[in-house]
Design a protein around this motif. Structure first.
Motif, PDB file in Angstrom:
ATOM      1  N   SER A  76      -1.341  -2.833  -3.890  1.00 56.55           N
ATOM      2  CA  SER A  76      -0.359  -3.173  -4.913  1.00 56.55           C
ATOM      3  C   SER A  76      -0.547  -2.437  -6.236  1.00 56.55           C
ATOM      4  O   SER A  76      -0.834  -3.037  -7.267  1.00 56.55           O
ATOM      5  CB  SER A  76      -0.366  -4.690  -5.145  1.00 56.55           C
ATOM      6  OG  SER A  76      -0.036  -5.343  -3.939  1.00 56.55           O
ATOM      7  N   PRO A  77      -0.397  -1.102  -6.216  1.00 57.61           N
ATOM      8  CA  PRO A  77      -0.466  -0.337  -7.462  1.00 57.61           C
ATOM      9  C   PRO A  77       0.686  -0.712  -8.405  1.00 57.61           C
ATOM     10  O   PRO A  77       1.720  -1.197  -7.948  1.00 57.61           O
ATOM     11  CB  PRO A  77      -0.344   1.115  -7.002  1.00 57.61           C
ATOM     12  CG  PRO A  77       0.290   1.054  -5.644  1.00 57.61           C
ATOM     13  CD  PRO A  77      -0.110  -0.264  -5.052  1.00 57.61           C
ATOM     14  N   ILE A 116      -3.861   5.510   3.658  1.00 53.06           N
ATOM     15  CA  ILE A 116      -3.587   4.735   2.448  1.00 53.06           C
ATOM     16  C   ILE A 116      -3.975   5.560   1.226  1.00 53.06           C
ATOM     17  O   ILE A 116      -5.046   6.169   1.188  1.00 53.06           O
ATOM     18  CB  ILE A 116      -4.364   3.409   2.473  1.00 53.06           C
ATOM     19  CG1 ILE A 116      -3.872   2.536   3.630  1.00 53.06           C
ATOM     20  CG2 ILE A 116      -4.222   2.676   1.143  1.00 53.06           C
ATOM     21  CD1 ILE A 116      -4.599   1.211   3.742  1.00 53.06           C
ATOM     22  N   VAL A 117      -3.100   5.555   0.236  1.00 56.87           N
ATOM     23  CA  VAL A 117      -3.326   6.303  -0.999  1.00 56.87           C
ATOM     24  C   VAL A 117      -3.745   5.326  -2.102  1.00 56.87           C
ATOM     25  O   VAL A 117      -3.115   4.280  -2.286  1.00 56.87           O
ATOM     26  CB  VAL A 117      -2.033   7.047  -1.417  1.00 56.87           C
ATOM     27  CG1 VAL A 117      -2.200   7.700  -2.782  1.00 56.87           C
ATOM     28  CG2 VAL A 117      -1.658   8.078  -0.362  1.00 56.87           C
ATOM     29  N   THR A 118      -4.822   5.671  -2.803  1.00 55.70           N
ATOM     30  CA  THR A 118      -5.185   4.936  -4.019  1.00 55.70           C
ATOM     31  C   THR A 118      -4.558   5.684  -5.182  1.00 55.70           C
ATOM     32  O   THR A 118      -4.929   6.832  -5.466  1.00 55.70           O
ATOM     33  CB  THR A 118      -6.715   4.849  -4.192  1.00 55.70           C
ATOM     34  OG1 THR A 118      -7.271   4.252  -3.018  1.00 55.70           O
ATOM     35  CG2 THR A 118      -7.072   3.996  -5.404  1.00 55.70           C
ATOM     36  N   VAL A 119      -3.585   5.050  -5.821  1.00 55.29           N
ATOM     37  CA  VAL A 119      -2.847   5.699  -6.892  1.00 55.29           C
ATOM     38  C   VAL A 119      -3.685   5.695  -8.160  1.00 55.29           C
ATOM     39  O   VAL A 119      -4.209   4.655  -8.558  1.00 55.29           O
ATOM     40  CB  VAL A 119      -1.501   4.989  -7.142  1.00 55.29           C
ATOM     41  CG1 VAL A 119      -0.714   5.706  -8.216  1.00 55.29           C
ATOM     42  CG2 VAL A 119      -0.703   4.908  -5.854  1.00 55.29           C
ATOM     43  N   LEU A 131       4.192   9.075  -8.817  1.00 56.62           N
ATOM     44  CA  LEU A 131       3.640   9.519  -7.548  1.00 56.62           C
ATOM     45  C   LEU A 131       4.722  10.085  -6.636  1.00 56.62           C
ATOM     46  O   LEU A 131       4.500  11.067  -5.918  1.00 56.62           O
ATOM     47  CB  LEU A 131       2.941   8.350  -6.844  1.00 56.62           C
ATOM     48  CG  LEU A 131       2.177   8.735  -5.584  1.00 56.62           C
ATOM     49  CD1 LEU A 131       0.896   9.478  -5.935  1.00 56.62           C
ATOM     50  CD2 LEU A 131       1.861   7.509  -4.734  1.00 56.62           C
ATOM     51  N   PHE A 172       0.857  -1.179   0.000  1.00 50.87           N
ATOM     52  CA  PHE A 172       0.000   0.000   0.000  1.00 50.87           C
ATOM     53  C   PHE A 172       0.894   1.229   0.000  1.00 50.87           C
ATOM     54  O   PHE A 172       1.900   1.259   0.707  1.00 50.87           O
ATOM     55  CB  PHE A 172      -0.876   0.054   1.260  1.00 50.87           C
ATOM     56  CG  PHE A 172      -1.888  -1.042   1.365  1.00 50.87           C
ATOM     57  CD1 PHE A 172      -3.065  -1.003   0.635  1.00 50.87           C
ATOM     58  CD2 PHE A 172      -1.672  -2.121   2.218  1.00 50.87           C
ATOM     59  CE1 PHE A 172      -3.999  -2.014   0.735  1.00 50.87           C
ATOM     60  CE2 PHE A 172      -2.601  -3.135   2.332  1.00 50.87           C
ATOM     61  CZ  PHE A 172      -3.769  -3.079   1.587  1.00 50.87           C
ATOM     62  N   VAL A 173       0.511   2.226  -0.785  1.00 50.88           N
ATOM     63  CA  VAL A 173       1.193   3.516  -0.683  1.00 50.88           C
ATOM     64  C   VAL A 173       0.532   4.273   0.458  1.00 50.88           C
ATOM     65  O   VAL A 173      -0.701   4.320   0.560  1.00 50.88           O
ATOM     66  CB  VAL A 173       1.065   4.309  -1.996  1.00 50.88           C
ATOM     67  CG1 VAL A 173       1.645   5.709  -1.830  1.00 50.88           C
ATOM     68  CG2 VAL A 173       1.769   3.575  -3.123  1.00 50.88           C
ATOM     69  N   LEU A 212       5.024  13.706  -6.654  1.00 55.10           N
ATOM     70  CA  LEU A 212       3.874  14.526  -6.255  1.00 55.10           C
ATOM     71  C   LEU A 212       4.142  15.140  -4.878  1.00 55.10           C
ATOM     72  O   LEU A 212       4.614  14.469  -3.974  1.00 55.10           O
ATOM     73  CB  LEU A 212       2.622  13.650  -6.219  1.00 55.10           C
ATOM     74  CG  LEU A 212       1.264  14.354  -6.132  1.00 55.10           C
ATOM     75  CD1 LEU A 212       0.965  15.113  -7.421  1.00 55.10           C
ATOM     76  CD2 LEU A 212       0.162  13.335  -5.861  1.00 55.10           C
ATOM     77  N   LEU A 257      -6.021  14.069  -3.095  1.00 54.17           N
ATOM     78  CA  LEU A 257      -4.792  14.534  -2.453  1.00 54.17           C
ATOM     79  C   LEU A 257      -4.520  15.994  -2.784  1.00 54.17           C
ATOM     80  O   LEU A 257      -4.072  16.764  -1.952  1.00 54.17           O
ATOM     81  CB  LEU A 257      -3.595  13.701  -2.929  1.00 54.17           C
ATOM     82  CG  LEU A 257      -3.355  12.346  -2.292  1.00 54.17           C
ATOM     83  CD1 LEU A 257      -2.116  11.722  -2.915  1.00 54.17           C
ATOM     84  CD2 LEU A 257      -3.203  12.454  -0.789  1.00 54.17           C
ATOM     85  N   ALA A 270      -6.745  -0.050  -3.461  1.00 49.03           N
ATOM     86  CA  ALA A 270      -5.461   0.624  -3.236  1.00 49.03           C
ATOM     87  C   ALA A 270      -4.288  -0.356  -3.229  1.00 49.03           C
ATOM     88  O   ALA A 270      -3.140   0.055  -3.357  1.00 49.03           O
ATOM     89  CB  ALA A 270      -5.502   1.378  -1.904  1.00 49.03           C
ATOM     90  N   VAL A 307      -1.383  10.635 -11.757  1.00 51.55           N
ATOM     91  CA  VAL A 307      -1.133  10.520 -10.313  1.00 51.55           C
ATOM     92  C   VAL A 307      -1.727  11.687  -9.530  1.00 51.55           C
ATOM     93  O   VAL A 307      -2.048  11.550  -8.362  1.00 51.55           O
ATOM     94  CB  VAL A 307       0.371  10.391  -9.995  1.00 51.55           C
ATOM     95  CG1 VAL A 307       0.889   9.036 -10.405  1.00 51.55           C
ATOM     96  CG2 VAL A 307       1.168  11.518 -10.591  1.00 51.55           C
ATOM     97  N   ALA A 308      -1.893  12.843 -10.199  1.00 48.64           N
ATOM     98  CA  ALA A 308      -2.465  13.997  -9.498  1.00 48.64           C
ATOM     99  C   ALA A 308      -3.907  13.743  -9.082  1.00 48.64           C
ATOM    100  O   ALA A 308      -4.447  14.447  -8.233  1.00 48.64           O
ATOM    101  CB  ALA A 308      -2.377  15.246 -10.373  1.00 48.64           C
TER     102      ALA A 308
END
Lengths: 140, 81
Positions: B60-61, A93-96, B69, A56-57, B72, A136, B58, A100-101
């Motif tokens: 494992s992108p 947690i970030v959903t990419v 990213l 997860f990012v 950013l 974001l 979300a 990406v913006a």
């Protein structure tokens, strides 16, 4: 803006994360250079869907959402043995997305880590009004 | 599914240490009290399902997306508090 120690030891999610109940042991690795606000939360436990482990990012919510002040419920605080808010490291947690913006952060379910014990859990802020996909960066 | 009929102030026990009590019935709403050990988390189902779906989306992108990213940054006007 030091989000995490590069050598932060293992985080332990005693009950996994919603959707990933078996993912319990994670490490936090910085994503990109030292100015990057993002890290990768990488599972050390594999699962049928993700044989090489889940990633997860995550980011520090205060960087993108300075007004975000979630109230961690007593059960989560008790389970993680948090005595005060200073004991807690908060991540979201970030959903990419592409681009990406357009990526979003999950403010409904922040990750709470006890800085001292490395016990971690994803809180569920049921009646907070926060959403799982908050932009974001403003979409103007 | 096990179906039980209960009135207000009556309870159901799940195992030895989870007690679910009907507190109040008013129209189509039921207020329920839950006593459970801390190790058992209790959530409204729709909130928990939403979180499951968000985590799956979300997870494992693609590694290509991560490179972009990393560059950013938070919007500058929101950086300082």
């Amino acid at each position: 803006m030091s989000l995490v120690d590069a050598d932060l030891p293992e985080l332990h999610f005693a009950s996994g994360l919603p959707g990933f109940p078996d993912a319990r042991r994670f490490v936090l690795v910085r994503l990109g250079d030292e100015l990057s606000p993002f890290s990768v939360l990488r599972s050390l436990d594999d699962s049928p869907e993700h044989p090489s482990g889940i990633e997860f990012v995550v980011t520090h919510p205060g960087l993108f959402f300075p007004d975000y002040e979630p109230e961690i419920d007593d059960d989560t605080a008790g389970r993680l043995e948090l005595q005060s808010s200073d004991d807690a490291l908060l991540l979201v947690i970030v959903t990419v997305a592409d681009p990406v913006a357009a990526s979003t952060a999950n403010l409904l379910g922040p990750i709470v880590v006890n800085r001292h014990t490395r016990a971690a859990a994803q809180a569920v802020l049921g009646s907070s009004g926060y959403a799982t996909r908050e932009a974001l960066v403003p979409t103007t | 599914m096990l179906v039980l009929t209960r009135r207000a102030n009556q309870s159901i026990m799940i195992g030895a240490d989870v007690v679910v009590t009907v507190l109040e019935v008013r129209g189509d709403q039921v207020r329920i009290g839950i006593d459970a050990p801390r190790s058992i988390s209790v959530h409204r189902e729709e909130v928990f399902r939403e979180l499951e779906a968000a985590n799956r989306a979300a997870a494992s992108p693609a590694s290509g997306a991560l490179e972009g990213l990393a560059a950013l940054r938070p919007p500058p006007e929101r950086k300082n508090r």
